[in-house]
Design an enzyme around this catalytic site. Sequence first.
Site, PDB file in Angstrom:
ATOM      1  N   GLY A   1      46.637  35.192  27.705  1.00 23.90           N
ATOM      2  CA  GLY A   1      45.942  35.224  26.433  1.00 23.90           C
ATOM      3  C   GLY A   1      45.113  36.469  26.189  1.00 23.90           C
ATOM      4  O   GLY A   1      45.054  37.384  26.998  1.00 23.90           O
ATOM      5  N   GLU A   2      44.460  36.450  25.041  1.00 25.05           N
ATOM      6  CA  GLU A   2      43.607  37.550  24.632  1.00 25.05           C
ATOM      7  C   GLU A   2      42.257  37.461  25.331  1.00 25.05           C
ATOM      8  O   GLU A   2      41.906  36.443  25.914  1.00 25.05           O
ATOM      9  CB  GLU A   2      43.396  37.495  23.121  1.00 25.05           C
ATOM     10  N   ALA A   3      41.470  38.522  25.233  1.00 27.25           N
ATOM     11  CA  ALA A   3      40.174  38.588  25.905  1.00 27.25           C
ATOM     12  C   ALA A   3      39.273  37.425  25.512  1.00 27.25           C
ATOM     13  O   ALA A   3      38.558  36.868  26.362  1.00 27.25           O
ATOM     14  CB  ALA A   3      39.501  39.916  25.596  1.00 27.25           C
TER      15      ALA A   3
END
Length: 141
Positions: free
Chosen positions: A5-7
């Site tokens: 996933g994203e940060a």
Amino acid sequence: FRLPGEAQIIERIMICFSQHWIETAGTQNTSGFANVDSAFILSYAIIILNVDQHNKNTTMKKMDTEAFIRNQRGLNNDMDFPPEMLAEIFKSIGENEIKMPDEHKGELRESYRWKVMLRRDEDAVYYPAVKLLSTTRLSSH
């Protein structure tokens, strides 16, 4: 090792993990952590250490135990984490790379996949319609 996933998603996972860690391990008196923020910071430090110790694509000098301990100074609510604990973490990560289940190979990977499949079957018990659909054979016309 990579978190999916994203940060922002990774940060949320780490926040939940840190909160759970403190709830189950306790605070400074029993676990070495002053608060949830300390657990969050050390969790990220462990991820960075894992990359530092096991990334084959870097030409930078790897961190040693003293550098890892030094990098964590004052990050436990303006106090230090117990150096013995940090040294043990360093040793453990150095000897055992953190990997996501799909990054494993051979029997360990297959064992994990079987557990996932069995879990799906157990979950179907809680959702009878899903269980019924998964076990019902379609009759031919």
